[in-house]
Scaffold this active site. Structure first.
Site, mmCIF file in Angstrom:
data_model
loop_
_atom_site.group_PDB
_atom_site.id
_atom_site.type_symbol
_atom_site.label_atom_id
_atom_site.label_comp_id
_atom_site.label_asym_id
_atom_site.label_seq_id
_atom_site.Cartn_x
_atom_site.Cartn_y
_atom_site.Cartn_z
ATOM 1 N N GLU A 151 -2.520 7.723 -97.436
ATOM 2 C CA GLU A 151 -3.046 8.391 -98.633
ATOM 3 C C GLU A 151 -2.168 9.563 -99.060
ATOM 4 O OE1 GLU A 151 -7.143 9.401 -97.912
ATOM 5 O OE2 GLU A 151 -7.819 7.413 -98.490
ATOM 6 N N GLU A 308 -9.271 0.770 -96.901
ATOM 7 C CA GLU A 308 -10.350 1.563 -96.294
ATOM 8 C C GLU A 308 -11.561 1.553 -97.200
ATOM 9 O OE1 GLU A 308 -9.571 5.686 -95.498
ATOM 10 O OE2 GLU A 308 -7.561 5.273 -94.776
ATOM 11 N N TRP A 316 -17.760 13.644 -95.787
ATOM 12 C CA TRP A 316 -17.077 14.703 -96.545
ATOM 13 C C TRP A 316 -17.727 15.004 -97.896
ATOM 14 C CZ3 TRP A 316 -15.583 11.777 -100.660
ATOM 15 C CH2 TRP A 316 -15.266 10.434 -100.416
ATOM 16 N N HIS A 359 -18.558 10.303 -89.312
ATOM 17 C CA HIS A 359 -18.210 9.254 -90.294
ATOM 18 C C HIS A 359 -18.612 7.902 -89.721
ATOM 19 C CE1 HIS A 359 -15.867 6.847 -93.087
ATOM 20 N NE2 HIS A 359 -15.553 7.938 -93.758
HETATM 21 C C1 GAL Z 1 -9.608 8.675 -96.021
HETATM 22 C C2 GAL Z 1 -8.544 8.767 -94.943
HETATM 23 C C3 GAL Z 1 -9.066 8.337 -93.589
HETATM 24 C C4 GAL Z 1 -10.401 8.965 -93.336
HETATM 25 C C5 GAL Z 1 -11.342 8.585 -94.440
HETATM 26 C C6 GAL Z 1 -12.736 9.110 -94.262
HETATM 27 O O1 GAL Z 1 -9.320 9.528 -97.092
HETATM 28 O O2 GAL Z 1 -7.439 7.963 -95.263
HETATM 29 O O3 GAL Z 1 -8.126 8.705 -92.606
HETATM 30 O O4 GAL Z 1 -10.253 10.339 -93.275
HETATM 31 O O5 GAL Z 1 -10.861 9.104 -95.646
HETATM 32 O O6 GAL Z 1 -13.574 8.736 -95.327
#
Ligand code: GAL
Length: 667
Positions: A151, A308, A316, A359
């Site tokens: 990212e 992902e 978050w 998470h």
């Molecule tokens: C993404 C990131 C992952 C993880 C994920 C959590 O932005 O690439 O490593 O942090 O968010 O939602």
């Protein structure tokens, strides 16, 4: 995808971080991955500190064991360069590689992605690491793809340090060649901003009043390019070592990320991949998934990989909601419907420690006796059943313009209205098409528009001359072009197009506006044909166009709010306000019906219909987001792929469920 993955069917897996667990756990991982039908995992994303304990000293033994174990269990590796998280020793040795924010604060290490994208020390260290990995694992049989970095720009899209200032100046010299050209492009006679020496130019650091708009826009362009050059440099090193292995990096085409101009990035990737997360407060996040999927497919020019997403809650957002019954499956299959040839999650096993311990994951803290695990196993079976869908593409008759430059420019400060958000405007136009089951592509404003009947321009504040000609010629030659307010206003340098609004599109739209009347929150003038306007109004004068609806109250009573014009052999529409959702939906339905655009299938409300077309068959995805079961007619000879059942006449899709129907091609 310009290249495809050397894996059969739809890839399935997630980020796998075995280095965070004792090795005894790995055997269980392998057993459970087989149970879930996992075929590919992304490894090594955050392992730099373990691989290189001090500068130039490497220890790849653990990674060797991980890759060998994956290979022995028939699981492919998407091998990452761990360059998103440099180790502590790196920053102790190179403190000036830490980024500086707009207020001049230098940040500290201790999380991830806290480095200056223009730092020569960072670039050298990242390329050394990529080189080591490339050499060591080029021929490893588990490795099917390089996952470059992670990212890009997620936490460090901008750095305002002196090194970045130097790099920004070099970028500007490349763009403008002379200071004179830069001064004219930026309009620096304003507020005494004229530059006499390149060294006088700084990043747009915190300053007393509003900074120069073109300066800020060029800064955004530079920041995107600075990160892109890191991607290009790493992937070149990997390509030299392993020319046959495709490289990707995971994009963030998502509601919250707009730092990178992915139109410039996509051609540099062998395979386009994307990360998508739901916003807890979005009551209809299925629309966000569809929009993002269509945009990623358009960037890729075909199938892509979902690198992902989450099985349940993220960690978050202010409050992180869990997925409701069936949502994991609907979400994943909706991405496949929009062109994903791989489905992966962050992450395989839920973490016990670290900033992401709350998470969700494929294997939750609760273990296999959990709803998420049962859903993950079921999804594995679903994806196996959809193997033949791989590689098929989605035909569309409608294109929606999408432009990062324009969105950056429109959201700069000191605009006529600070209430305009590019993504919100695009989504408000996208939604009615989504509800109607109309397939769309997203396009650059200068793209080849010949495949489309209808081109929608919800928001294109900044447009260059070439794109203007491209869009208006499309209409002149028989297409239908619909343009939203505050479009065509400025040129590529952010200079206002003079002579009346909406500058670039005035002639093609057959209108001329002499003054803008942005609406305050709560101000909603009514319209002659029903409904109200919000956000925006302007004093439009007809210059060839006809009024479709006009204001019935307020300062612009009697002034057109929506117009329609015959232009060449085509039609142009100007939507000079932001109609309420029902009115906008009715209007867009009329525009697309007149343009001859039909939905892929008519379905009951909230049953999403999406088509992928293969060489020998159509694949109709039906996703039931409603609380009632639905029955959708299908062609003779159709088969429901998730159950393998032949269908006669129609397919039933229970509430919250999904059906994927293979039918003979209908074209
Ligand atoms: C993404 C990131 C992952 C993880 C994920 C959590 O932005 O690439 O490593 O942090 O968010 O939602």
């Amino acid at each position: 995808m310009t290249r495809s993955l050397k894996l059969p069917g739809i890839a399935y897996g997630g980020d796998y971080n075995p280095e965070q667990w004792p090795e005894e756990v790995w055997a269980e991982d392998m057993r459970l991955m087989a149970e879930a039908g996992v075929t590919m995992v992304s490894v090594n994303i955050f392992s730099w500190a373990l691989l290189e304990p001090s500068e130039g000293t490497y220890d790849f033994s653990r990674l060797d064991r991980i890759l060998d174990m994956l290979y022995a269990h028939g699981i492919a590796a998407d091998l990452a360069t761990p360059t998103a998280a440099p180790p502590a020793w790196f920053f102790v040795e190179h403190p000036d590689a830490l980024p500086v924010d707009q207020d001049g604060r230098r940040l500290s290490y201790g999380s991830r992605q806290t480095f200056c994208p223009s730092s020569p020390a960072y670039r050298a260290a990242a390329l050394r690491m990529a080189g080591e990995l490339g050499r060591r694992y080029a021929d490893h049989p588990a490795v099917v793809m390089w996952h470059v970095h992670n990212e890009y720009g997620c936490h460090n899209a901008e750095c305002y340090c002196d090194v970045s200032a130097e790099a920004f100046r070099a970028w500007l010299q490349d763009r403008y060649a002379s200071l004179d050209a830069l001064n004219h492009a930026w309009g620096t006679t304003f507020w005494s901003q004229w530059y006499y020496d390149w060294n006088q130019i700084l990043p747009p650091r915190a300053t007393g009043a509003v900074p120069n708009p073109t300066h800020q826009l060029d800064w955004r362009r530079f920041c995107s390019d600075a990160l892109l050059s890191l991607y290009e440099a790493e992937s070149e090193v990997l390509r030299a070592a392993a020319p046959e292995t495709p490289a990707t990096t995971n994009f963030m085409v998502n509601f919250s990320f707009e730092a990178l101009d992915y139109w410039r990035w996509a051609p540099a990737l062998d395979i386009v991949s994307n990360d998508h997360y739901l916003r807890s407060t979005d009551a209809e996040s299925q629309i966000d998934i569809a929009l993002s999927g269509d945009l990623v497919r358009s960037l890729a020019g075909g199938p892509w990989l979902l690198m992902e997403h989450s099985t349940g809650a993220v960690n978050w957002q202010p409050v992180n909601r869990a997925k409701t019954a069936g949502e994991l499956r609907r979400n994943a299959l909706a991405h496949v419907a929009r062109g994903a040839d791989g489905i992966a999650y962050f992450q395989w096993r839920a973490a016990k420690a670290g900033a992401e311990q709350w998470h969700s994951a494929m294997l939750p803290h609760a273990g296999t006796d959990s709803q998420i695990w049962r859903d993950v196993v079921r999804l594995g079976a679903d994806l196996r059943a959809l193997a033949e869908v791989r590689g098929s593409t989605t035909p569309a008759q409608v294109a929606i313009t999408w432009d990062w430059n324009s969105s950056w420019a429109m959201e700069l400060p000191s605009q006529p209205s600070g209430e305009l958000r590019f993504l919100d405007l695009v989504r408000s136009w996208y939604e009615p098409l989504w509800r109607a089951g109309v397939q769309v592509d997203f396009v650059r404003p200068d793209a080849d528009l010949s495949p489309y009947r209808l081109v929608l321009v919800p928001s294109l504040y900044l447009v260059d001359d070439e794109s203007t000609a491209n869009l208006t010629t499309f209409a002149e030659r028989g297409g239908t072009l619909a343009v939203g307010f505050h479009s065509g206003m400025v040129d590529a340098n952010c200079h206002v197009r003079l002579g009346g609004y909406p500058g670039a599109f005035r002639e093609a739209l057959g209108v001329r506006t002499d003054e803008l009347f942005p609406l305050l929150p709560g101000q909603t003038p009514t319209l002659t044909e029903g409904g109200t306007g919000t956000l925006w109004s302007e004093r439009v004068r007809l210059e060839g166009a006809e009024a479709v609806t006009s204001y019935t109250d307020g300062p612009l009573t009697g002034v057109p709010a929506v117009t329609r014009n015959s232009y060449g052999t085509g039609t142009t529409w100007y939507i000079a306000t932001h109609p309420d959702p029902t009115t906008l939906a009715t209007l867009l339905d009329r525009i697309r019906t007149e343009a001859g655009v039909a939905p892929v299938r008519t379905t009951p409300a909230d049953v999403e219909a999406v088509l992928r077309r293969g060489p020998d068959a159509d694949y109709l995805f039906l996703i039931n987001h409603s609380d009632e079961s639905a029955e959708v007619p299908v062609s003779p000879g159709a088969v429901e792929l998730l159950t393998g059942k032949p269908l006669s006449g129609s397919v039933g899709v229970p509430a919250g469920e999904v059906a994927v129907v293979r039918e003979p091609r209908r074209d």
